[in-house]
Scaffold this motif. Structure first.
Motif, short mmCIF file in Angstrom:
data_model
loop_
_atom_site.label_atom_id
_atom_site.label_comp_id
_atom_site.label_asym_id
_atom_site.label_seq_id
_atom_site.Cartn_x
_atom_site.Cartn_y
_atom_site.Cartn_z
N VAL B 140 -30.57 -4.32 61.57
CA VAL B 140 -30.44 -2.89 61.84
C VAL B 140 -28.99 -2.64 62.27
N ILE B 141 -28.33 -1.71 61.60
CA ILE B 141 -26.96 -1.38 61.96
C ILE B 141 -27.00 -0.46 63.18
N PRO B 142 -26.37 -0.87 64.28
CA PRO B 142 -26.45 -0.05 65.48
C PRO B 142 -25.91 1.36 65.22
N ARG B 143 -26.51 2.30 65.91
CA ARG B 143 -26.16 3.68 65.66
C ARG B 143 -24.69 3.98 65.95
N ALA B 144 -24.17 3.33 66.98
CA ALA B 144 -22.79 3.59 67.38
C ALA B 144 -21.82 3.18 66.27
N ALA B 145 -22.24 2.22 65.44
CA ALA B 145 -21.33 1.73 64.40
C ALA B 145 -21.36 2.59 63.15
N ARG B 146 -22.30 3.51 63.13
CA ARG B 146 -22.46 4.30 61.90
C ARG B 146 -21.68 5.60 62.00
N MET B 147 -20.39 5.51 62.30
CA MET B 147 -19.53 6.69 62.41
C MET B 147 -18.48 6.64 61.32
N LEU B 148 -18.52 7.59 60.43
CA LEU B 148 -17.52 7.68 59.37
C LEU B 148 -16.43 8.60 59.91
N GLY B 149 -15.40 8.00 60.52
CA GLY B 149 -14.44 8.81 61.25
C GLY B 149 -15.17 9.49 62.41
N SER B 150 -15.16 10.82 62.42
CA SER B 150 -15.88 11.52 63.49
C SER B 150 -17.26 11.97 63.04
N LEU B 151 -17.65 11.54 61.83
CA LEU B 151 -18.94 11.98 61.30
C LEU B 151 -20.02 11.00 61.69
N ASP B 152 -21.05 11.48 62.37
CA ASP B 152 -22.14 10.62 62.81
C ASP B 152 -23.20 10.55 61.70
N LEU B 153 -23.28 9.39 61.04
CA LEU B 153 -24.17 9.25 59.89
C LEU B 153 -25.63 9.21 60.28
N SER B 154 -25.91 9.08 61.58
CA SER B 154 -27.32 9.05 61.96
C SER B 154 -27.84 10.46 62.22
N ASP B 156 -29.00 13.99 60.86
CA ASP B 156 -29.57 14.40 59.58
C ASP B 156 -28.67 15.35 58.79
N GLY B 157 -28.11 16.34 59.48
CA GLY B 157 -27.27 17.31 58.79
C GLY B 157 -26.00 16.68 58.23
N THR B 158 -25.34 15.87 59.08
CA THR B 158 -24.11 15.22 58.64
C THR B 158 -24.40 14.28 57.46
N ARG B 159 -25.52 13.55 57.60
CA ARG B 159 -25.85 12.59 56.55
C ARG B 159 -26.00 13.30 55.22
N TYR B 160 -26.68 14.44 55.25
CA TYR B 160 -26.90 15.17 54.01
C TYR B 160 -25.58 15.57 53.38
N LEU B 161 -24.67 16.08 54.21
CA LEU B 161 -23.41 16.56 53.65
C LEU B 161 -22.55 15.40 53.15
N VAL B 162 -22.57 14.29 53.88
CA VAL B 162 -21.82 13.13 53.40
C VAL B 162 -22.43 12.63 52.10
N THR B 165 -21.38 14.89 49.37
CA THR B 165 -19.97 14.70 49.00
C THR B 165 -19.82 13.48 48.09
N LEU B 166 -20.43 12.34 48.52
CA LEU B 166 -20.33 11.13 47.71
C LEU B 166 -20.97 11.36 46.34
N PHE B 167 -22.12 12.04 46.36
CA PHE B 167 -22.82 12.31 45.11
C PHE B 167 -21.98 13.19 44.20
N ALA B 168 -21.34 14.19 44.78
CA ALA B 168 -20.52 15.10 43.98
C ALA B 168 -19.35 14.36 43.34
N ILE B 169 -18.71 13.52 44.15
CA ILE B 169 -17.59 12.73 43.60
C ILE B 169 -18.09 11.87 42.45
N ALA B 170 -19.21 11.17 42.70
CA ALA B 170 -19.74 10.26 41.68
C ALA B 170 -20.12 11.03 40.42
#
Lengths: 293, 317, 430
Positions: B140-154, B156-162, B165-170
């Motif tokens: 399990v990746i600790p929650r504190a480590a799941r920060m993309l810059g200042s974006l908290d990937l844990s 729900d809202g941030t995760r969706y937008l990230v 974004t990745l999906f759009a680029i792809a």
């Protein structure tokens, strides 16, 4: 344990693996060779054979040997009939397009597994062996039934070889394999040949399963491993070459037995898997196939 | 003209997904985020299979490379998630390149088996190094480590937008790729390898490039999955996860840019719906696959494109 | 109702005790039974069920156990006077689907909690999502992952002892009674590695020696070829296998040793869960020993709670289904589902739980619980609950196969299974 007996045990185990593998893979090889169809549901047919053997053992009274004999005849027939039905109802309509058949047979695999789960249940269930003879060697004990499996597999494979080489049905199959259109022009009912071949391939898997089930138990997910190994054997042996399939089964079965006996098992599996991949990379037509392109 | 229609359609889909961020009920919101991440994987698979004709049964190796490439860095080396994401993408691409060097010497069924074998070896390797990977149980990746810059990937809202974004680029890169000259060469390779060879293209190089791009996509998807959903495990690199993108692609339509996403979406909701109405939900899935190949063998978008004739290709490249 | 729950909220317990004491209430209608409730809407529990996939053998029995426990729970007045319902969702024994199921519980069904997960990889895949969605998540995996600190504040395991404690508590007896030179056979993945690491450690601490470790690849379906790796001088063979191939493993072990000399054999019942010990080929197990979380065969002098539990889940004295003697239960493990449900009840009542807004209060109340007494709600035995590590500790049984039945020959003490805390979840944020 000393080296000699150790090796002996490894070889005996390898031989049993090889025998069952040869049966399963020859079924896949037939379908592959004659119909050019990648049958992902082949493992499910294998599983079905084992599950039906369990039902037979429940329903047929008397000593286990009687039920076993009945299973050995009835299970392949039922599985073959299901396969023939699947061929006519689905694969034929797809015109045996490679990608479509893969998806269709994955769908078939799901359906058959679910049927087994719903009707047979999730537990691994044992089927009694027709006889229980234990060979007590000086160094270890060994199941006499396992050796009988090897003998039975050889007899069945001989039968398949005789059918292919010396009967009209075999001639028709080979003719269809070489050129389907010409065969049709000569009045061969290609649809029936295909249904028959598909049924025979599935039936062979079922026979292998009936033979192995007293050793390994019936379980609704048991088809995965035989499918993978059969694929490997068929490709290594060379597409459509029954002789190649047999030699490859022996090679893979024995080396699997020996390698995993002498090395760290998981590491041995990794190495063996990579070796298979590399053999194919440098000899894509397999050991006995002829290069077609 | 040709280009604008397709671009409009794909941008429209992206706009719709953005709108769903505000409109979708929370259950579907989280699902669509996951589906977008997995759709990147399926897009990668589609580049190899749908466009270039490389039927691989070993893509779980590349997904796993991204998953573990990112996951192990974060877990054991406290690496920054951004760095880990990049490392995951590169791991997928590099492994695809290495596998391609060997596996592309084969074709057809042999290629399927070789890729399958490599993936199986990869899966066993993860188990073998259990002291680092915790094998099948995973980490399990600790929650504190799941920060993309200042974006908290844990979140729900941030995760969706990230994910979007990745999906759009792809998606847009995929669109650009298939409409580029190289994309046409890929398709030519699928349709007739001999002829394209005579036209001066080296099939090996083209396929290797396509497979590597496919690996970059798969690696991105794997890395994003691990960082966004916090779990890295061997099960996600097993053979089922090689079959999964193939099903997505075939369901949505092989050789269409939007097909993988549509396939992933429908497959998810098919399973979700089936398991809510019956215990025997695998039966429903199986029957759906069989019916699909019988009545829409080119997948949904593939069938629509074929029916629409010449105009179909303008909308759905 | 002789059992008492230890909760820090005596007043609520008194209320409930009052309800339960009136046995007549069991026969009255729903309206009367749940009259104490402030809201009569049911409490919804999501059960993450291994209905398909590799865990399906367990899943079937876990569903039966949960359903039986729910009936007892509701007949006694539910939780906080409210009726309780369980939503079963199949996770396919897959970590990705597991995470999706947790999301479904939290956001679609608006469940109050999620629970019931057995397989470790599904727990690991699902727990991060449960934490993010702030859904209390009760697992029954026996995995050390909860107490090791790998998960989060929302994940608890109050219904079953973890593998580390199980192994530590049994090692002394095994070494004193069976032998000092141990060979271990285990599957080459995380579950097997836990056994390898903790048991080896415990063996050394107790003056024994692990002379060989045979790790079997998880893809294996036949095992004979690995047995020659067991050294001759082995005094105790320790085996723990899981999955559909376990019966093959045990049968082949029997064939291998046959009538020849063999070491003492000590196995985890996992190797035979849902398998009839009277199956052909298993005769050689006579005289060997097994760990059992909960004895499959009805033991002499079993408590009334045990008898009631056995009847409620529909299992006969031999550990098989009362309706089909060939259908053997996963008896050694499935009590965990029953006990988890009643642990949840204890926590919710301690917290005065009203709805999803009280989830945090509920977890805090769980953390404040120190023990569960043996009784109808905890038929396997008493439990000590460590609120800091979110892990329960209970008593383990060592059984011997005698006359084709498993007979308990030793029960560990609570202290045998304690080890120093490795995490304090109560210091973590929600």
């Amino acid at each position: 344990m000393e080296f000699g007996p150790f090796l002996l045990l490894a070889l005996m185990e390898g031989l049993v693996t090889a025998a069952v593998l040869a049966l399963t893979a020859s079924g896949l090889s037939l379908v592959f060779g004659i119909m050019r169809v990648v049958n992902v549901a082949h493992g499910a047919f294998f599983m079905l054979g084992a599950v039906l053997a369990w039902f037979t053992a429940q329903w047929v009274p008397g000593p286990p040997a009687v039920a076993f004999a009945v299973a050995l005849i009835v299970c392949p027939l039922i599985v073959g009939a299901i396969a023939a039905l699947a061929d006519t109802a689905i694969l034929k309509r797809l015109n045996y397009e490679p990608e479509a058949t893969i998806v269709a047979t994955i769908g078939l695999l799901y359906i058959l597994e679910q049927a087994a789960l719903s009707l047979f249940g999730p537990d691994a269930r044992p089927v009694p062996a027709p006889f229980n003879i234990r060979l007590q060697l000086p160094w270890f004990g060994y199941s006499g039934y396992k050796l009988a499996v090897v003998a039975a597999a050889i007899i069945v494979l001989l039968g398949v070889w005789l059918i292919l080489k010396h009967t009209r049905a075999g001639l028709v199959m080979r003719a269809t394999q070489i050129d389907r259109d010409t065969a049709r022009a000569f009045g061969i009912n290609v649809d029936r040949v295909y249904a028959g071949v598909f049924a025979m391939g599935a039936g062979l898997a079922a026979i292998a399963a009936v033979l192995i089930v007293p050793i390994q138990q019936a379980h609704y997910l048991m088809g995965g491993d035989p499918l993978l190994l059969s694929f490997i054997v068929v490709i290594i042996g060379g597409l459509g070459s029954l002789r190649g399939t047999l030699v490859a089964a022996l090679l893979i079965g024995l080396s699997d037995g020996v390698i995993s006996t002498f090395f760290a098992p998981t590491l041995a599996k990794i190495i063996a898997t990579l070796v298979v991949a590399l053999v194919l990379v440098f000899r894509p037509q397999g050991l006995f196939g002829t290069r077609t392109t | 003209m040709n280009g604008t229609r397709a671009l409009a359609l794909h941008l429209g889909v992206l706009a719709l997904l953005l709108a769903l961020h505000f409109l979708a009920p929370s259950y579907h919101h989280t699902n669509i985020a996951r589906i977008m991440v997995l759709a990147i994987y399926a897009m990668g698979y589609n580049i190899a299979f749908g466009y270039t004709g490389l039927l691989s049964l070993g893509h779980a190796l590349l997904f796993g490379a991204g998953l573990y490439g990112a996951g192990l860095l974060v877990y054991h080396a406290d690496a920054h998630a951004t760095l880990a994401l990049i490392a995951g993408v590169l791991a997928g691409g590099a492994l695809a390149f290495a596998v391609g060097l060997l596996a592309l010497r084969t074709a057809g069924v042999a290629f399927m088996i070789v890729t399958l074998m490599f993936a199986q070896a990869g899966y066993l390797t993860i188990l073998y190094f259990g002291s680092y990977t915790r094998g099948d149980e995973g980490i399990v990746i600790p929650r504190a480590a799941r920060m993309l810059g200042s974006l908290d990937l844990s979140d729900d809202g941030t995760r969706y937008l990230v994910a979007l974004t990745l999906f759009a680029i792809a998606l847009l890169c995929n669109l650009a790729l298939v409409r580029s000259p190289f994309g046409r060469v890929m398709v030519a390779m699928r349709e007739n390898e001999e002829r394209s060879r005579m036209l001066g293209y080296n099939p090996f190089t083209v396929k290797l490039a396509a497979l590597t791009v496919s690996g970059l996509y798969s690696g991105l998807s794997g890395a994003a999955y691990g960082l966004m959903f916090g779990y890295v495990g061997a099960g996600l690199a097993s053979v089922q996860y090689s079959i999964l993108p193939m099903l997505y692609v075939l369901l949505g339509g092989a050789g269409t840019v939007l097909g993988p996403f549509l396939g992933a979406l429908l497959m998810f909701y098919l399973i979700d719906y089936a398991s809510s109405v019956t215990d025997a939900h695998q039966f429903v899935t199986g029957a759906a696959l069989v019916l699909l190949v019988l009545f829409a063998p080119k997948g949904i978008l593939g069938t629509i494109r074929a029916r629409a004739g010449a105009r179909g290709a303008e909308w759905l490249p | 109702m002789s059992n008492k729950l230890i909760t820090p909220n005596p007043s609520r317990r008194a209320v409930l005790g009052g309800i339960a004491a009136g046995g007549a209430l069991l026969t009255t209608g729903l309206g009367a039974r749940f009259a104490q409730a402030q809201s009569s809407a049911p409490i919804k529990l999501g059960f993450q069920l291994h209905r398909t996939g590799i865990g399906a053998s367990y899943g079937r029995w876990y569903e039966r156990t949960a359903t039986a426990a729910l009936k007892v729970l509701n007949d006694a007045g539910g939780i906080n006077g409210r009726p309780v319902e369980i939503l079963f969702e199949d996770d396919g024994t897959d970590p990705k689907r597991g995470a999706e199921v947790v999301e479904k519980f939290a956001t679609q069904h608006k469940c109050d909690i999620g629970f019931g997960t057995l397989f470790s990889h599904v727990v690991m895949g699902s727990a991060p999502r449960a934490g993010e969605l702030k859904l209390p998540y009760f697992v029954v995996s026996e995995g050390h992952h909860v107490a090791s600190g790998a998960l989060n504040r929302w994940t608890l395991q109050p219904g079953i002892t973890d593998v580390k404690s199980q192994v530590l508590s049994m090692a002394p007896w095994v070494l004193q009674n069976l032998g000092k030179k141990v060979t271990m056979v285990f599957p080459d993945y995380a579950f097997g590695h836990d056994h390898r690491d903790y048991f080896t450690q415990a063996v050394q601490a107790n003056g024994g020696e692990v002379i060989a470790q045979v790790a079997i690849p998880p893809t294996e379906t036949t095992f004979t070829r690995y047995f020659p790796k067991i050294p001759r001088e082995t005094e105790v063979l320790y085996h723990v296998m899981v999955g559909p191939a376990v019966l093959t493993f045990v049968k082949e072990l029997g064939e291998f040793y046959g009538t020849g000399a063999r070491p003492e054999i000590f196995g985890f019942i996992d190797s035979l869960e849902a398998v009839n010990i009277a199956s052909p080929g298993l005769e050689f197990l006579e005289g060997t020993h097994f760990w059992e979380g909960h004895p499959r065969y009805l033991q002499e002098g079993a408590s009334e709670a045990e008898l009631a539990y056995r009847a409620a889940v529909g299992v006969d004295d031999t550990g098989a289904s009362v309706s089909d003697p060939a259908d053997v239960a996963t008896y050694a493990h499935m009590f965990s589902v029953w006990e988890t449900l009643f642990a949840v009840k204890a926590g919710m009542e301690a917290a005065g739980y009203q709805g999803p807004d009280d989830r945090q209060k509920f977890v805090e109340a769980m953390e404040a619980i120190a023990a569960f007494d043996e009784g109808a709600e905890h038929p396997q035995g008493p439990k000590v609950f460590n609120g800091k590590t979110h892990q329960a500790f209970g008593l383990q049984s060592i059984s011997k196969v005698e006359g084709g039945k498993l007979k308990r020959v030793h029960q560990t003490t609570m202290e045998d299974g304690f080890y120093p805390d490795e995490v304090d979840y109560t210091t973590m944020s929600f």
